[in-house]
Design an enzyme around this catalytic site. Structure first.
Site, PDB file in Angstrom:
ATOM      1  N   GLY A  41      51.248  23.624  14.829  1.00 18.54           N
ATOM      2  CA  GLY A  41      50.323  24.749  14.854  1.00 18.54           C
ATOM      3  C   GLY A  41      50.077  25.212  16.276  1.00 18.54           C
ATOM      4  O   GLY A  41      49.936  24.398  17.196  1.00 18.54           O
ATOM      5  N   SER A 285      34.391  42.506  11.212  1.00 21.92           N
ATOM      6  CA  SER A 285      33.702  41.479  11.987  1.00 21.92           C
ATOM      7  C   SER A 285      32.221  41.383  11.655  1.00 21.92           C
ATOM      8  O   SER A 285      31.534  42.388  11.456  1.00 21.92           O
ATOM      9  CB  SER A 285      33.855  41.778  13.481  1.00 21.92           C
ATOM     10  N   ARG A 338      26.270  33.612   6.820  1.00 21.71           N
ATOM     11  CA  ARG A 338      27.231  34.260   5.940  1.00 21.71           C
ATOM     12  C   ARG A 338      27.028  33.914   4.467  1.00 21.71           C
ATOM     13  O   ARG A 338      27.175  34.771   3.595  1.00 21.71           O
ATOM     14  CB  ARG A 338      28.656  33.876   6.373  1.00 21.71           C
ATOM     15  N   GLU A 433      40.389  24.107  12.403  1.00 31.71           N
ATOM     16  CA  GLU A 433      40.053  24.294  10.992  1.00 31.71           C
ATOM     17  C   GLU A 433      40.790  23.325  10.084  1.00 31.71           C
ATOM     18  O   GLU A 433      40.387  23.128   8.934  1.00 31.71           O
ATOM     19  CB  GLU A 433      40.352  25.742  10.576  1.00 31.71           C
ATOM     20  N   LEU A 449      36.155  29.844  16.742  1.00 27.82           N
ATOM     21  CA  LEU A 449      36.840  29.869  18.032  1.00 27.82           C
ATOM     22  C   LEU A 449      36.275  28.785  18.942  1.00 27.82           C
ATOM     23  O   LEU A 449      37.009  28.151  19.706  1.00 27.82           O
ATOM     24  CB  LEU A 449      36.680  31.241  18.682  1.00 27.82           C
TER      25      LEU A 449
END
Length: 646
Positions: A41, A285, A338, A433, A449
């Site tokens: 990755g 976003s 969220r 992640e 991030l």
């Protein structure tokens, strides 16, 4: 019973990381050159870790299935990256960032890991500024900050709506420098399909060249997976279409425990689904919630007229609009986390107040901000996001409110790791992640991030040495060992099995069916009957998959359908485990919302007495049920309480 060792250091919370670094084992520079590390990755975690380890002197082999490491999905991140710099002087601190992250994750995170994340966050910003990352700046030249959900302070650093791209370019340029110097061997277009273990330790991988189809073997003293999340198990998600769980899942089947698989994030600001033939979703976003106000019509009759095209949103007066987040959560308003914002949108749409031709959308409106700040100011902040929205929807968000609806986004679950980011397989590490992360049951915006770069730049370079220090007398491995033979044979047989089914249905047709099952029963709202039904339906679908799948082409060639089939085979197994995990957790927390467990006001109702743990699953064989082991979460610095954003 399998036991877990989280390796959390002793001492006060604020001293654990410094105490760990002071007592860890180190590898001297001459010995580092003798040690190989495989990095799977090249997103923020993978590129940052590869660059850091190579800079230290280790020899790194870096793999990605894309044609360039710069195409990793981290490049799609938009809004920003958190750090506790307190530049706006609004009361932020390392402890407050730690507290907001624990609270935002609904108290299902490991305290020590989250405090470390908050602690190193400031180092990330300094490092990235030194790299030349073009963060937004105030008029006087200082770095700018903006607000994000789940916080009452402005701590998010950003580069317009393309923060992930800029941060990834910084990590990739650091990686490229080490490639040039010969410390990193870069293997693009190589997809990991299996993990190789020798004497119980991770010693290599089996990868397939996606252009030629050739299966290759690679060895190393340690393997790091930085392969991102598994949101594509739902078919429609905000993830890049190539994002998959295969590297992590094949490692799970070799003995790496999977932590909290049922915890996935529903992001509230996604462009709504527009048709049956859509293959992915596009995110707007969360930073837009700084200046955009979310609303639906107060009256169902108005909502119905909007859906029929009889009136437009601008026809409704302020009094005819329901700014439901501001109404329900006055303290945080549109900047609730969220999971809270997503459930609130679903509740309004389910009640018949949704807009758009499907009724599954709410408005994100910038009318007030444009009047207050001017169009130029909004364009300077969000111009590229507004442009992207208009290209996709053919609607001008400067003149008409954006339409948004929740969608599958981030995976809080992943491979279980200890404090050192090591899985239950010695020598196998997971970063970013790909691990079960520091976010508990819900990730705060602008923390992905942060975690990726924290793991890559400032955590893994320390913790992996604690393992590699005992490997300096282990010679480099030849790939002709019988363990490599067995792993390659296993992989080859699986590929041939998929090619030789010769059924009548495409990979995508099966994937869409899986996605519908997952979204309906293991999505935004879950219940016991639905989760049990999902498990049954997935088992039936998996059986049909192996009977009626058709994969055209051949093995030794570019064959994207074969790639997708291999990934889907793993998704079909992961989906069942996700449903099992959600069924086991008889509470609501973060993104995991069980309809049976909610307050009178419809909020998530946690059960800290019975479920304050990480559910950690061990593979026991295809015909056996996995074993679930609890990592009990102990909270010393924070009082467990019901989340309140009002």
């Amino acid at each position: 019973m399998t036991k877990l060792e989280s390796k959390i250091p002793d001492g006060p919370l604020e001293k654990k990381w410094s105490n760990y670094k002071a007592t860890q084992k180190l590898v001297n520079p001459a010995n580092k050159r003798k040690l190989d590390v495989i990095m799977v990755g090249t997103g923020l975690a993978g590129a940052a870790a590869a660059a850091s380890l190579a800079e230290m002197g280790f020899k790194v082999k870096s793999f990605c299935y894309q044609d360039s490491p710069r195409r990793a999905h981290s490049i799609a991140a938009q809004g920003g990256i958190n750090a506790a710099k307190n530049y706006p002087n609004d009361g932020d601190s390392i402890y407050r960032l730690f507290f907001d992250t624990i609270k935002g994750g609904d108290y299902r995170s490991r305290e020590a890991n989250v405090y470390r994340l908050a602690e190193v966050s400031n180092n990330i910003i300094d490092h990235c500024v030194a790299q030349g990352i073009p963060f937004a700046r105030e008029y006087g030249g200082t770095l700018a900050n903006r607000s994000f959900g789940g916080a009452l302070v402005s701590r998010t650093f950003y580069a317009k709506g393309q923060t992930g791209q800029q941060l990834l370019l910084g990590a990739c340029q650091a990686q490229s420098r080490q490639i040039k110097q010969g410390n990193i061997e870069m293997y693009p277009r190589m997809e990991m399909l299996n993990l190789v273990m020798i004497d119980g330790r991770a010693r290599g991988i089996i990868a397939r060249d996606v252009i030629t189809g050739k299966i290759e073997r690679y060895s190393a003293h340690a393997v790091v997976l930085a392969t991102g999340g598994y949101g594509n198990v739902y078919f429609l998600s905000t993830m890049a279409m190539g994002a998959n769980v295969t590297a992590a899942w094949q490692s799970y089947k070799k003995g790496a425990a999977f932590g909290n698989p049922g915890f996935v994030q529903i992001h509230p600001t996604c462009i709504p689904v527009h048709g049956d033939y859509q293959s992915k979703l596009t995110l707007m976003s969360e930073s837009l919630r700084n200046d955009g106000r979310i609303w639906v019509p107060k009256n169902k009759e108005d909502a119905e007229k909007i859906r029929k095209g009889e009136i437009r949103p601008g026809d409704l007066s302020e009094e005819e609009r329901d700014y439901y987040l501001e109404r329900r959560y006055p303290a945080f308003g549109n900047l609730v986390p969220r999971d809270v914002a997503s459930r609130a949108a679903k509740e309004r749409c389910d009640a018949g107040y949704g807009v758009g031709n499907t009724g599954l959308a709410v408005y994100l409106d910038f009318e007030d901000s444009i009047k207050r700040l001017g169009k130029d100011a909004i364009e300077a902040k969000y111009g590229n996001l507004f442009q992207m929205y208009e290209k996709i929807t053919d609607d001008n968000p400067y003149e008409t409110p954006m339409m948004i609806y929740p969608a599958i986004h981030y995976a809080m679950g992943g491979l279980w790791v200890d404090y050192e980011l090591q899985t239950t397989i010695p020598g196998l590490f997971a970063a970013g992640e790909a691990n079960f992360s520091d976010h508990g049951a819900n990730r705060l915006g602008a923390s992905a991030l942060m975690q990726g770069l924290a793991d890559g730049y400032f955590v893994l370079p320390y913790t992996i040495q604690n393992y590699l220090a005992d490997e300096i007398n282990t010679p480099r491995f030849a790939t002709d060992a019988e363990e490599f033979d067995a792993a390659e044979k296993e992989t080859s047989e699986k590929l041939h099995q998929l090619l030789n089914i010769n059924g009548s249905k495409t990979v995508d047709s099966f994937h869409k069916q899986l996605g519908r099952i997952m979204w309906e029963h293991v999505g935004m709202a879950r219940n016991q009957d639905g989760l049990k039904k999902a498990i049954e339906l997935i088992r039936v679908l998996r059986e049909e998959f192996y009977k009626d799948l058709r994969v055209p082409g051949n093995l030794n060639d570019l064959n994207p359908e074969l790639q997708k089939a291999f990934r889907l085979a793993d998704f079909l197994e992961l989906g069942e485990l996700m449903a099992m995990d959600a069924l086991n957790r008889e509470e609501s927390c973060g993104g995991h919302f069980r309809e049976e467990y909610q307050t009178n006001e419809g909020e998530a109702l946690r059960n800290d007495i019975d479920f304050a743990y990480v559910s950690t699953w061990f593979y026991k064989g295809d015909e056996k049920a996995p074993e679930m082991v609890k990592e009990i979460l102990n909270f010393e610095a924070i009082e467990l309480k019901q989340r309140n954003y009002k």
